[in-house]
Design an enzyme around this catalytic site. Structure first.
Site, PDB file in Angstrom:
ATOM      1  N   ASP A  48       0.059  46.278  56.636  1.00  0.00           N
ATOM      2  CA  ASP A  48      -0.471  44.920  56.646  1.00  0.00           C
ATOM      3  C   ASP A  48      -1.798  44.894  55.894  1.00  0.00           C
ATOM      4  O   ASP A  48      -2.735  45.618  56.245  1.00  0.00           O
ATOM      5  CB  ASP A  48      -0.673  44.466  58.092  1.00  0.00           C
ATOM      6  CG  ASP A  48      -1.234  43.052  58.176  1.00  0.00           C
ATOM      7  OD1 ASP A  48      -0.430  42.107  58.226  1.00  0.00           O
ATOM      8  OD2 ASP A  48      -2.474  42.897  58.168  1.00  0.00           O
ATOM      9  N   TYR A  53      -9.383  41.624  52.220  1.00  0.00           N
ATOM     10  CA  TYR A  53      -9.779  42.945  52.700  1.00  0.00           C
ATOM     11  C   TYR A  53     -10.375  43.808  51.590  1.00  0.00           C
ATOM     12  O   TYR A  53     -10.276  45.038  51.624  1.00  0.00           O
ATOM     13  CB  TYR A  53      -8.587  43.681  53.324  1.00  0.00           C
ATOM     14  CG  TYR A  53      -7.983  43.022  54.534  1.00  0.00           C
ATOM     15  CD1 TYR A  53      -8.642  42.009  55.221  1.00  0.00           C
ATOM     16  CD2 TYR A  53      -6.733  43.417  55.005  1.00  0.00           C
ATOM     17  CE1 TYR A  53      -8.074  41.401  56.329  1.00  0.00           C
ATOM     18  CE2 TYR A  53      -6.160  42.820  56.116  1.00  0.00           C
ATOM     19  CZ  TYR A  53      -6.829  41.807  56.763  1.00  0.00           C
ATOM     20  OH  TYR A  53      -6.255  41.212  57.863  1.00  0.00           O
ATOM     21  N   LYS A  83      -1.619  38.564  52.348  1.00  0.00           N
ATOM     22  CA  LYS A  83      -1.989  37.217  52.783  1.00  0.00           C
ATOM     23  C   LYS A  83      -2.697  36.430  51.680  1.00  0.00           C
ATOM     24  O   LYS A  83      -3.453  36.997  50.878  1.00  0.00           O
ATOM     25  CB  LYS A  83      -2.897  37.304  54.016  1.00  0.00           C
ATOM     26  CG  LYS A  83      -2.310  38.144  55.144  1.00  0.00           C
ATOM     27  CD  LYS A  83      -3.251  38.237  56.337  1.00  0.00           C
ATOM     28  CE  LYS A  83      -2.744  39.239  57.341  1.00  0.00           C
ATOM     29  NZ  LYS A  83      -2.991  40.633  56.906  1.00  0.00           N
ATOM     30  N   HIS A 116      -3.474  33.094  55.351  1.00  0.00           N
ATOM     31  CA  HIS A 116      -4.372  33.883  56.188  1.00  0.00           C
ATOM     32  C   HIS A 116      -5.055  33.043  57.281  1.00  0.00           C
ATOM     33  O   HIS A 116      -5.126  33.449  58.441  1.00  0.00           O
ATOM     34  CB  HIS A 116      -5.416  34.588  55.321  1.00  0.00           C
ATOM     35  CG  HIS A 116      -5.974  35.826  55.954  1.00  0.00           C
ATOM     36  ND1 HIS A 116      -6.568  36.823  55.222  1.00  0.00           N
ATOM     37  CD2 HIS A 116      -6.031  36.240  57.246  1.00  0.00           C
ATOM     38  CE1 HIS A 116      -6.970  37.797  56.043  1.00  0.00           C
ATOM     39  NE2 HIS A 116      -6.659  37.462  57.267  1.00  0.00           N
TER      40      HIS A 116
END
Length: 323
Positions: A48, A53, A83, A116
Site C-alpha cells: 500500500d 508518501y 492513491k 486519498h
C-alpha cells in the site's frame, strides 16, 4: 505451505482477490528495496502506497522490479494499491496523476487506485499548513468518473476511496457506475468504525484499516505526535493473546480479519513483520471478539487539518458525518 499461500484473500466487488494483510509504505528512513524483498520473502503480497508518501512509490517500484528480476514473484502475484492525492483532485488531472504513479512504480497498471481524502487542494500546498486559498472546489462526481475511465483504460484493475464517511460514500454511490471496491480508513480495536463497516457491507465495499495496531511508536508529524501504544499494550489483547499463544498485535489484526476487513500494517523489524502476517492458524471465539470490542476508545487520525476556512468541512464531525 508457504506464508503467501496461507494468506487470506478478500473477494472484491470487481471479482479480484486482494490479500487481506498489506504492508504500508508511508515514509520511513528504513523503507528500502531490501525491505520490500524481505516482505516478499516473508509472504507479503499486498503493498500500500500513495503519491503523498514522498519517494515511497519510487522505492516500491525499484523493489518490485528487483523481486521480478530475482524470480521471487511475478507481477500477477502481488497486489499494489496507490492513491490519488488531494492536489490532483481535479478531474482533468486524475489520469495524468495515475500515469505518473505508474511511472514511479515502473508498472503498467495498479490493482487498486484510491481517492486519498475527500478534499481538493491547490497543487503544491502543504497539508499541515493549509489556508483558505489552498482549497479548491471539490468535485467528487467528476473525479470518480475519471477514475472509472482509468479502469476502462486498463491503468488500474479497481478503484476505491480512503477516509470516506458514510455521507460521502452515499453521495458517491448515487452517481457511480462502478461502486468503490475498497474504503481505507483508520480502524483497530478501540476504533471499530461500525457505521462505516456496516454501510460498506451493504454496498459490497471492503473496508481496509490503516493504523491497524494504532501506529505505535510512529513518531511525530508536522502537526504533532502520530500514533498510540494504547492498542497493543492494552491488557485485554494481551490476555486474549495468552490464550492462543499469540502477541497482542496478532490478536488485534486477527480481530479485523474476523470482521471481513483488511489491514495495513507496517514494521521494518523482521521478527514483527513475520508475526504480523502469521495470522491464519487460529480464529477468535465469539466471546473473545466481544471482550476486544469493549476496549477503550483510541483514535490516531481525525483529519482535522482538512477542516477550517475554505474547506468543505467546518468540523471534524462534518468530515466524518454518517448522514
Amino acid at each position: 505451505m508457504s506464508a503467501a499461500e496461507k494468506q487470506l484473500r478478500l473477494t472484491l466487488n470487481n471479482g479480484a482477490l486482494m490479500s487481506a494483510v498489506a504492508t504500508g509504505t508511508a515514509p520511513l528512513k528504513e523503507f528500502t528495496t531490501e525491505f520490500i524483498l524481505k516482505a516478499i520473502e516473508l509472504g507479503y503480497r499486498h503493498f500500500d502506497t500513495a503519491k503523498t508518501y514522498g519517494p515511497s512509490e519510487h522505492i516500491l517500484g525499484e523493489g518490485l522490479q528487483e523481486a521480478f528480476k530475482q524470480g521471487l514473484v511475478k507481477r500477477e502475484d502481488v497486489f499494489i494499491t496507490t492513491k490519488l492525492s488531494p492536489g490532483d483532485m481535479n478531474p482533468p488531472d486524475v489520469i495524468p496523476a495515475l500515469k505518473n504513479s505508474l511511472s514511479a512504480l515502473q508498472l503498467d497498471y495498479v490493482d487498486m487506485y484510491l481517492i486519498h481524502w475527500p478534499v481538493s487542494l491547490r497543487p503544491g500546498s502543504s497539508w499541515w499548513q493549509l489556508t483558505a486559498e489552498d482549497y479548491l472546489p471539490l468535485d467528487i462526481p467528476g473525479c470518480w468518473k475519471a477514475l472509472e475511465k482509468c479502469v476502462e483504460l486498463g491503468l488500474t484493475k479497481g478503484i476505491g476511496v480512503s477516509n470516506f464517511s458514510v455521507k460521502n460514500l452515499k453521495a458517491l454511490e448515487s452517481h457511480a457506475k462502478i461502486l468503490p471496491a475498497v474504503n481505507q480508513v483508520e480502524r483497530h480495536p478501540g476504533y471499530d468504525r461500525t457505521a462505516i463497516v456496516n454501510h460498506c457491507k451493504k454496498s459490497g465495499t471492503v473496508v481496509t484499516g490503516y493504523a491497524a495496531l494504532g501506529a505505535p511508536g510512529y513518531g511525530a508529524l508536522p502537526l504533532g505526535t502520530y500514533g498510540t501504544n494504547g492498542v497493543i499494550e492494552n491488557p485485554i489483547l494481551k490476555e486474549v493473546g495468552a490464550k492462543y499463544g499469540k502477541t497482542s498485535a496478532q490478536i488485534a489484526l486477527r480481530w479485523a480479519l474476523e470482521r471481513g476487513c483488511g489491514v495495513v500494517v507496517k514494521s521494518v523489524n523482521p521478527g514483527r513483520m513475520a508475526q504480523n502476517i502469521d495470522l491464519f492458524d487460529f480464529t477468535l471465539r465469539d466471546e473473545d471478539m466481544e471482550t476486544i470490542d469493549s476496549m477503550p476508545h483510541h483514535r490516531v487520525e481525525d483529519g482535522h487539518w482538512y477542516v477550517g476556512p475554505g474547506s468543505p468541512y467546518t468540523t471534524v464531525e462534518d468530515l466524518w458525518a454518517d448522514e
